[in-house]
Design a protein around this motif. Structure first.
Motif, PDB file in Angstrom:
ATOM      1  N   PRO A 228       0.802  -1.227   0.000  1.00 14.27           N
ATOM      2  CA  PRO A 228       0.000   0.000   0.000  1.00 14.27           C
ATOM      3  C   PRO A 228       0.837   1.280   0.000  1.00 14.27           C
ATOM      4  N   LYS A 229       2.130   1.177   0.277  1.00 17.73           N
ATOM      5  CA  LYS A 229       2.999   2.351   0.253  1.00 17.73           C
ATOM      6  C   LYS A 229       3.335   2.788  -1.171  1.00 17.73           C
ATOM      7  N   ASP A 230       3.160   1.893  -2.121  1.00 13.57           N
ATOM      8  CA  ASP A 230       3.536   2.173  -3.509  1.00 13.57           C
ATOM      9  C   ASP A 230       2.405   2.923  -4.212  1.00 13.57           C
ATOM     10  N   THR A 231       2.697   4.150  -4.647  1.00 18.15           N
ATOM     11  CA  THR A 231       1.698   4.971  -5.328  1.00 18.15           C
ATOM     12  C   THR A 231       1.712   4.790  -6.845  1.00 18.15           C
ATOM     13  N   VAL A 238       8.291   1.851 -12.294  1.00 17.58           N
ATOM     14  CA  VAL A 238       8.502   0.850 -11.246  1.00 17.58           C
ATOM     15  C   VAL A 238       9.987   0.669 -10.931  1.00 17.58           C
ATOM     16  N   TRP A 239      10.836   1.007 -11.891  1.00 15.05           N
ATOM     17  CA  TRP A 239      12.278   0.837 -11.707  1.00 15.05           C
ATOM     18  C   TRP A 239      12.867   1.875 -10.767  1.00 15.05           C
ATOM     19  N   THR A 240      12.064   2.860 -10.369  1.00 16.62           N
ATOM     20  CA  THR A 240      12.486   3.830  -9.363  1.00 16.62           C
ATOM     21  C   THR A 240      12.677   3.145  -8.007  1.00 16.62           C
ATOM     22  N   LEU A 241      11.849   2.141  -7.757  1.00 15.11           N
ATOM     23  CA  LEU A 241      11.858   1.436  -6.473  1.00 15.11           C
ATOM     24  C   LEU A 241      12.968   0.393  -6.431  1.00 15.11           C
ATOM     25  N   PRO A 242      13.284  -0.129  -5.249  1.00 13.33           N
ATOM     26  CA  PRO A 242      14.230  -1.236  -5.185  1.00 13.33           C
ATOM     27  C   PRO A 242      13.634  -2.479  -5.852  1.00 13.33           C
ATOM     28  N   PRO A 243      14.465  -3.360  -6.414  1.00 14.79           N
ATOM     29  CA  PRO A 243      15.924  -3.348  -6.253  1.00 14.79           C
ATOM     30  C   PRO A 243      16.667  -2.499  -7.278  1.00 14.79           C
ATOM     31  N   THR A 244      15.976  -1.963  -8.310  1.00 14.54           N
ATOM     32  CA  THR A 244      16.679  -1.238  -9.370  1.00 14.54           C
ATOM     33  C   THR A 244      17.173   0.129  -8.912  1.00 14.54           C
ATOM     34  N   LEU A 245      16.299   0.926  -8.271  1.00 16.73           N
ATOM     35  CA  LEU A 245      16.649   2.262  -7.795  1.00 16.73           C
ATOM     36  C   LEU A 245      17.253   3.094  -8.931  1.00 16.73           C
ATOM     37  N   SER A 246      16.457   3.276  -9.995  1.00 17.11           N
ATOM     38  CA  SER A 246      16.949   3.933 -11.202  1.00 17.11           C
ATOM     39  C   SER A 246      17.340   5.389 -11.002  1.00 17.11           C
ATOM     40  N   GLN A 247      16.832   6.018  -9.935  1.00 14.03           N
ATOM     41  CA  GLN A 247      17.182   7.420  -9.682  1.00 14.03           C
ATOM     42  C   GLN A 247      18.482   7.563  -8.893  1.00 14.03           C
ATOM     43  N   LYS A 248      19.166   6.435  -8.701  1.00 15.15           N
ATOM     44  CA  LYS A 248      20.449   6.414  -7.984  1.00 15.15           C
ATOM     45  C   LYS A 248      20.287   6.984  -6.569  1.00 15.15           C
ATOM     46  N   GLU A 249      21.035   8.031  -6.246  1.00 17.04           N
ATOM     47  CA  GLU A 249      21.010   8.574  -4.886  1.00 17.04           C
ATOM     48  C   GLU A 249      19.865   9.551  -4.647  1.00 17.04           C
ATOM     49  N   GLN A 250      19.230  10.001  -5.720  1.00 18.87           N
ATOM     50  CA  GLN A 250      18.145  10.968  -5.564  1.00 18.87           C
ATOM     51  C   GLN A 250      16.948  10.343  -4.857  1.00 18.87           C
ATOM     52  N   ASP A 251      16.617  10.869  -3.709  1.00 17.71           N
ATOM     53  CA  ASP A 251      15.492  10.378  -2.898  1.00 17.71           C
ATOM     54  C   ASP A 251      15.603   8.872  -2.606  1.00 17.71           C
ATOM     55  N   LYS A 252      16.809   8.383  -2.514  1.00 13.40           N
ATOM     56  CA  LYS A 252      17.024   6.941  -2.319  1.00 13.40           C
ATOM     57  C   LYS A 252      16.361   6.437  -1.045  1.00 13.40           C
ATOM     58  N   LYS A 254      13.826   7.593   0.481  1.00 12.54           N
ATOM     59  CA  LYS A 254      12.369   7.612   0.296  1.00 12.54           C
ATOM     60  C   LYS A 254      11.907   6.335  -0.387  1.00 12.54           C
ATOM     61  N   TYR A 255      12.618   5.936  -1.443  1.00 12.95           N
ATOM     62  CA  TYR A 255      12.191   4.762  -2.205  1.00 12.95           C
ATOM     63  C   TYR A 255      12.507   3.458  -1.478  1.00 12.95           C
ATOM     64  N   LEU A 256      13.582   3.466  -0.720  1.00 14.81           N
ATOM     65  CA  LEU A 256      13.880   2.289   0.098  1.00 14.81           C
ATOM     66  C   LEU A 256      12.805   2.105   1.163  1.00 14.81           C
ATOM     67  N   ALA A 257      12.291   3.217   1.677  1.00 14.25           N
ATOM     68  CA  ALA A 257      11.238   3.147   2.701  1.00 14.25           C
ATOM     69  C   ALA A 257       9.931   2.601   2.122  1.00 14.25           C
ATOM     70  N   ILE A 258       9.688   2.880   0.838  1.00 10.57           N
ATOM     71  CA  ILE A 258       8.495   2.325   0.183  1.00 10.57           C
ATOM     72  C   ILE A 258       8.659   0.829  -0.014  1.00 10.57           C
ATOM     73  N   GLY A 259       9.845   0.413  -0.419  1.00 11.84           N
ATOM     74  CA  GLY A 259      10.083  -1.002  -0.695  1.00 11.84           C
ATOM     75  C   GLY A 259       9.757  -1.345  -2.134  1.00 11.84           C
ATOM     76  N   SER A 261       7.582  -2.948  -5.422  1.00 12.64           N
ATOM     77  CA  SER A 261       6.293  -2.502  -5.963  1.00 12.64           C
ATOM     78  C   SER A 261       5.084  -3.216  -5.361  1.00 12.64           C
ATOM     79  N   ASP A 262       3.949  -2.554  -5.486  1.00  5.08           N
ATOM     80  CA  ASP A 262       2.661  -3.186  -5.193  1.00  5.08           C
ATOM     81  C   ASP A 262       2.366  -4.176  -6.315  1.00  5.08           C
ATOM     82  N   ARG A 263       2.005  -5.414  -5.963  1.00  4.40           N
ATOM     83  CA  ARG A 263       1.836  -6.450  -6.974  1.00  4.40           C
ATOM     84  C   ARG A 263       0.509  -7.187  -6.836  1.00  4.40           C
ATOM     85  N   MET A 264      -0.117  -7.408  -7.955  1.00  2.00           N
ATOM     86  CA  MET A 264      -1.287  -8.286  -7.999  1.00  2.00           C
ATOM     87  C   MET A 264      -0.804  -9.729  -7.951  1.00  2.00           C
TER      88      MET A 264
END
Length: 274
Positions: A228-231, A238-252, A254-259, A261-264
């Motif tokens: 539910p944390k994934d907006t 989706v690659w913004t989130l881990p494990p890819t973290l495409s934004q590198k250090e930018q808001d890292k 924040k995205y680690l805290a989200i975890g 992706s939300d998945r069906m």
């Protein structure tokens, strides 16, 4: 009356055995704890929930399982030891004659992984691409076909028809009554804008629609892999989130805290023969 009582007793025993077989996850837990699994893959268990996911799809040590596009072998590390003695595991990877350098490199790495340890000796490598009439396993042979986070790739490559062709290939491989298990990054239905496909997320309604067109029946959905944390509206998809973290250090952080992706998590069934 005596005969009826015996029938009820026998039915109760069968039901209790069926219930036990479907609630005991010991073998799955042992496979997830296999010493041959990499530490990096184990670290993702909190997001991928392999015991609960495989249990939901009805995978047992006796199952014949086809995994579609196993990638680097995250689930291979679990399925291979689980199915080694009594089951069968087909890994439907990239075609050997692919002209894609990415596909060739990944298939080579996967085969090297299989050759690296005796636990993988019974894995049968087959081929898959989202094209018509792909044989991922012998017809009517599989108890379960599994696909993890792949629908968006097929849709980006071949559109709706390619994704439908993929589902038809799975339908052909399954026994009557067999299960198709789908896990995919979930796009909220209110975010189906013109560029949603670039996000890597996929609408659940479209996944269900295409599976049903291929002949499957949606039996059950689960929130096992929900987050539910994934907006689902990140700058790099989706690659913004881990494990890819495409934004590198930018808001890292924040995205680690989200975890992840939300998945069906969808369980479809091929109708049993009448």
């Amino acid at each position: 009356m005596k005969a009826l009582s015996q029938f009820v007793l026998a039915s109760s025993l069968v039901l209790s055995q069926f219930s036990f077989a479907n609630t005991d996850t010991t073998a799955l837990q042992q496979a997830v704890q296999s010493p041959t699994r990499s530490e990096a893959n184990k670290a993702r268990d909190q997001y991928r929930n392999p015991v609960e996911t495989l249990h939901f799809f009805g995978v047992t040590p006796q199952s014949t399982v086809v995994e579609i596009s196993p990638g680097g072998g995250w689930y291979t590390e679990i399925l291979a030891p689980l199915l080694a003695k009594e089951g069968k595991y087909y890994a439907a990877h990239f075609p050997a004659n692919s002209t894609s350098e990415y596909a060739t490199r990944n298939l080579k790495a996967f085969k090297e992984k299989l050759a690296s340890n005796e636990v993988y000796k019974n894995v049968v490598v087959t081929e898959f691409s989202p094209l018509p009439d792909q044989q991922v396993a012998p017809a009517n042979s599989a108890d379960v076909v599994l696909t993890f986070r792949n629908l968006h790739n097929w849709y980006m490559q071949k559109g709706e028809q390619g994704t439908l062709d993929a589902f038809k290939s799975f339908y052909a491989a399954l026994k009557p009554g067999g299960v198709l298990g789908v896990v995919e990054h979930r796009l909220p239905e209110d975010k189906k804008s013109a560029d949603w496909l670039k996000s890597g997320y996929f609408p659940q309604s479209l996944a269900v629609e295409l599976a049903q067109k291929a002949g499957f029946v949606l039996e059950q959905s689960s929130d096992i892999n929900a987050n539910p944390k994934d907006t689902a509206d990140h700058p790099g998809g989706v690659w913004t989130l881990p494990p890819t973290l495409s934004q590198k250090e930018q808001d890292k952080d924040k995205y680690l805290a989200i975890g992840e992706s939300d998945r069906m998590t969808l369980k479809f069934r091929k109708p049993a023969a009448q």
